[in-house]
Design a protein around this motif. Structure first.
Motif, PDB file in Angstrom:
ATOM      1  N   UNK A   1     -13.059  34.377  14.888  1.00  0.00           N
ATOM      2  CA  UNK A   1     -14.396  33.984  14.479  1.00  0.00           C
ATOM      3  C   UNK A   1     -14.515  33.494  13.057  1.00  0.00           C
ATOM      4  N   UNK A   2     -15.766  33.267  12.667  1.00  0.00           N
ATOM      5  CA  UNK A   2     -16.143  32.810  11.331  1.00  0.00           C
ATOM      6  C   UNK A   2     -16.573  34.038  10.539  1.00  0.00           C
ATOM      7  N   UNK A   3     -15.845  34.356   9.495  1.00  0.00           N
ATOM      8  CA  UNK A   3     -16.094  35.581   8.753  1.00  0.00           C
ATOM      9  C   UNK A   3     -17.492  35.664   8.165  1.00  0.00           C
ATOM     10  N   UNK A   4     -17.978  34.566   7.577  1.00  0.00           N
ATOM     11  CA  UNK A   4     -19.299  34.587   6.943  1.00  0.00           C
ATOM     12  C   UNK A   4     -20.411  34.805   7.967  1.00  0.00           C
ATOM     13  N   UNK A   5     -20.290  34.138   9.102  1.00  0.00           N
ATOM     14  CA  UNK A   5     -21.334  34.290  10.123  1.00  0.00           C
ATOM     15  C   UNK A   5     -21.282  35.677  10.755  1.00  0.00           C
ATOM     16  N   UNK A   6     -20.089  36.217  10.930  1.00  0.00           N
ATOM     17  CA  UNK A   6     -19.994  37.578  11.465  1.00  0.00           C
ATOM     18  C   UNK A   6     -20.568  38.587  10.477  1.00  0.00           C
ATOM     19  N   UNK A   7     -20.331  38.371   9.182  1.00  0.00           N
ATOM     20  CA  UNK A   7     -20.931  39.253   8.176  1.00  0.00           C
ATOM     21  C   UNK A   7     -22.449  39.143   8.200  1.00  0.00           C
ATOM     22  N   UNK A   8     -22.969  37.948   8.442  1.00  0.00           N
ATOM     23  CA  UNK A   8     -24.413  37.780   8.543  1.00  0.00           C
ATOM     24  C   UNK A   8     -24.960  38.607   9.702  1.00  0.00           C
ATOM     25  N   UNK A   9     -24.253  38.581  10.834  1.00  0.00           N
ATOM     26  CA  UNK A   9     -24.688  39.367  11.989  1.00  0.00           C
ATOM     27  C   UNK A   9     -24.661  40.858  11.679  1.00  0.00           C
ATOM     28  N   UNK A  10     -23.583  41.325  11.040  1.00  0.00           N
ATOM     29  CA  UNK A  10     -23.471  42.748  10.693  1.00  0.00           C
ATOM     30  C   UNK A  10     -24.541  43.138   9.689  1.00  0.00           C
ATOM     31  N   UNK A  11     -24.839  42.233   8.749  1.00  0.00           N
ATOM     32  CA  UNK A  11     -25.874  42.507   7.746  1.00  0.00           C
ATOM     33  C   UNK A  11     -27.229  42.735   8.416  1.00  0.00           C
ATOM     34  N   UNK A  12     -27.554  41.929   9.423  1.00  0.00           N
ATOM     35  CA  UNK A  12     -28.811  42.123  10.141  1.00  0.00           C
ATOM     36  C   UNK A  12     -28.812  43.463  10.879  1.00  0.00           C
ATOM     37  N   UNK A  13     -27.677  43.836  11.461  1.00  0.00           N
ATOM     38  CA  UNK A  13     -27.606  45.119  12.174  1.00  0.00           C
ATOM     39  C   UNK A  13     -27.835  46.278  11.219  1.00  0.00           C
ATOM     40  N   UNK A  14     -27.220  46.210  10.041  1.00  0.00           N
ATOM     41  CA  UNK A  14     -27.395  47.279   9.062  1.00  0.00           C
ATOM     42  C   UNK A  14     -28.819  47.270   8.497  1.00  0.00           C
ATOM     43  N   UNK A  15     -29.368  46.094   8.250  1.00  0.00           N
ATOM     44  CA  UNK A  15     -30.743  46.018   7.767  1.00  0.00           C
ATOM     45  C   UNK A  15     -31.711  46.612   8.771  1.00  0.00           C
ATOM     46  N   UNK A  16     -31.475  46.345  10.065  1.00  0.00           N
ATOM     47  CA  UNK A  16     -32.318  46.920  11.110  1.00  0.00           C
ATOM     48  C   UNK A  16     -32.208  48.444  11.127  1.00  0.00           C
ATOM     49  N   UNK A  17     -30.976  48.947  10.956  1.00  0.00           N
ATOM     50  CA  UNK A  17     -30.776  50.395  10.959  1.00  0.00           C
ATOM     51  C   UNK A  17     -31.453  51.058   9.761  1.00  0.00           C
ATOM     52  N   UNK A  18     -31.365  50.432   8.591  1.00  0.00           N
ATOM     53  CA  UNK A  18     -32.022  50.988   7.409  1.00  0.00           C
ATOM     54  C   UNK A  18     -33.541  51.010   7.592  1.00  0.00           C
ATOM     55  N   UNK A  19     -34.085  49.981   8.219  1.00  0.00           N
ATOM     56  CA  UNK A  19     -35.513  49.988   8.517  1.00  0.00           C
ATOM     57  C   UNK A  19     -35.862  51.112   9.489  1.00  0.00           C
ATOM     58  N   UNK A  20     -34.966  51.352  10.455  1.00  0.00           N
ATOM     59  CA  UNK A  20     -35.233  52.363  11.483  1.00  0.00           C
ATOM     60  C   UNK A  20     -35.280  53.772  10.911  1.00  0.00           C
ATOM     61  N   UNK A  21     -34.487  54.043   9.867  1.00  0.00           N
ATOM     62  CA  UNK A  21     -34.447  55.406   9.308  1.00  0.00           C
ATOM     63  C   UNK A  21     -35.449  55.596   8.183  1.00  0.00           C
ATOM     64  N   UNK A  22     -36.146  54.531   7.800  1.00  0.00           N
ATOM     65  CA  UNK A  22     -37.042  54.610   6.638  1.00  0.00           C
ATOM     66  C   UNK A  22     -38.156  55.630   6.831  1.00  0.00           C
ATOM     67  N   UNK A  23     -38.585  55.832   8.089  1.00  0.00           N
ATOM     68  CA  UNK A  23     -39.686  56.767   8.336  1.00  0.00           C
ATOM     69  C   UNK A  23     -39.212  58.203   8.520  1.00  0.00           C
ATOM     70  N   UNK A  24     -37.915  58.408   8.474  1.00  0.00           N
ATOM     71  CA  UNK A  24     -37.370  59.763   8.610  1.00  0.00           C
ATOM     72  C   UNK A  24     -37.484  60.493   7.268  1.00  0.00           C
ATOM     73  N   UNK A  25     -37.520  61.829   7.291  1.00  0.00           N
ATOM     74  CA  UNK A  25     -37.597  62.564   6.020  1.00  0.00           C
ATOM     75  C   UNK A  25     -36.319  62.408   5.206  1.00  0.00           C
ATOM     76  N   UNK A  26     -36.394  62.544   3.889  1.00  0.00           N
ATOM     77  CA  UNK A  26     -35.193  62.477   3.052  1.00  0.00           C
ATOM     78  C   UNK A  26     -34.153  63.493   3.544  1.00  0.00           C
ATOM     79  N   UNK A  27     -32.904  63.059   3.540  1.00  0.00           N
ATOM     80  CA  UNK A  27     -31.834  63.919   4.032  1.00  0.00           C
ATOM     81  C   UNK A  27     -31.530  63.696   5.495  1.00  0.00           C
ATOM     82  N   UNK A  28     -32.410  62.980   6.198  1.00  0.00           N
ATOM     83  CA  UNK A  28     -32.188  62.702   7.622  1.00  0.00           C
ATOM     84  C   UNK A  28     -32.040  61.205   7.886  1.00  0.00           C
TER      85      UNK A  28
END
Length: 273
Positions: free
Chosen positions: A155-182
């Motif tokens: 594959x294309x490294x830059x485009x794959x990193x873009x895909x992974x970046x979106x996955x991680x950004x989505x995960x960080x958004x998902x945990x934002x409403x959890x209490x600190x430490x969780x």
């Protein structure tokens, strides 16, 4: 004994400099992550504005003709000829709207996939490093559990990193409403069946309802108060352009897991192309 305080002060200064460098690196990573997000939001706003402007006229005409056709059919007796003319106008306006979509799609060039052998672990490490500042700012922990000795993927490294970046950004958004430490995000890699390497991103968020496990990849679908809902759609497009697959699962207990399976690099097949 006199030299010991001086040595302690020197060590303290070294630690202070190191902390300053680390903080600067974290802020730089946070800035890079936010800049990428802002660029994406800006581009999507411009695209949405263009689509709205181009489609407004034919959609308004469709609505007007549909209302006219209904009124004509309510006449006693119904005015079939005029209703038919209104329906024919609806068909014409629908075709106009379709051509607008075709022109917009043609105006968005698709970048060719620059195929090379890619180390998924290295791609994941770089993205984890990139989001480290954003994770720190959000009070979240991002943990990488990467299997050693994995074959390289195609594959294309830059485009794959873009895909992974979106996955991680989505995960960080998902945990934002959890209490600190969780607020935990875990990136994993492993060898998968069928000559593939799998990368997964799990979060400790509230999870995804079963009926939305596929819908979250639709453009503009989002359960967040803010955001355009295009990140996962972009990620899936990138993964599928690489011959891979991206899907979501409910994690045991809490949260969700996004899994990405990519084909292994086949040097022999590449030479034969």
């Amino acid at each position: 004994m006199r030299r010991r305080p001086a040595a302690l002060r020197a060590e303290s200064r070294r630690l202070a400099r190191r902390l300053k460098r680390d903080r600067a690196a974290e802020l730089k990573a946070l800035d890079a992550f936010e800049l990428a997000h802002l660029n994406q939001v800006s581009a999507m706003r411009e695209l949405a504005s263009s689509i709205a402007h181009e489609l407004n006229q034919p959609l308004a005409a469709i609505l007007s003709n549909a209302q006219a056709a209904l009124r004509l059919l309510e006449h006693i007796p119904p005015d079939i000829a005029e209703a038919r003319a209104a329906l024919e106008d609806i068909v014409a306006d629908d075709r106009r709207a379709g051509k607008v979509i075709q022109r917009l799609r043609a105006a968005l060039p698709r970048a060719a996939v620059r195929v090379a052998a890619q180390d998924v672990n290295e791609l994941a490490r770089e993205v984890v490093r990139l989001v480290s500042g954003a994770a720190l700012h959000a009070g979240a922990t991002v943990r990488a559990e990467l299997a050693p000795g994995l074959p390289r993927v195609r594959g294309d490294g830059l485009r794959l990193q873009q895909a992974i970046l979106h996955l991680l950004g989505n995960a960080l958004d998902a945990v934002a409403r959890r209490p600190p430490g969780a607020r935990l995000v875990v990136v994993r890699t492993r060898a998968a069946d069928g000559g593939r390497v799998e990368l997964s991103v799990s979060d400790s968020g509230e999870g995804v309802p079963p009926e939305d496990l596929e819908r979250i990849f639709e453009p503009f679908f989002t359960t967040k108060a803010r955001g355009l809902g295009v990140g996962l759609s972009i990620s899936r497009s990138i993964v599928e352009a690489h011959g891979g697959r991206l899907w979501a699962e409910r994690s045991p207990g809490e949260g969700a897991t996004l899994r990405c399976a990519l084909p292994v690099w086949d040097e022999g097949a590449r030479r034969a192309e």
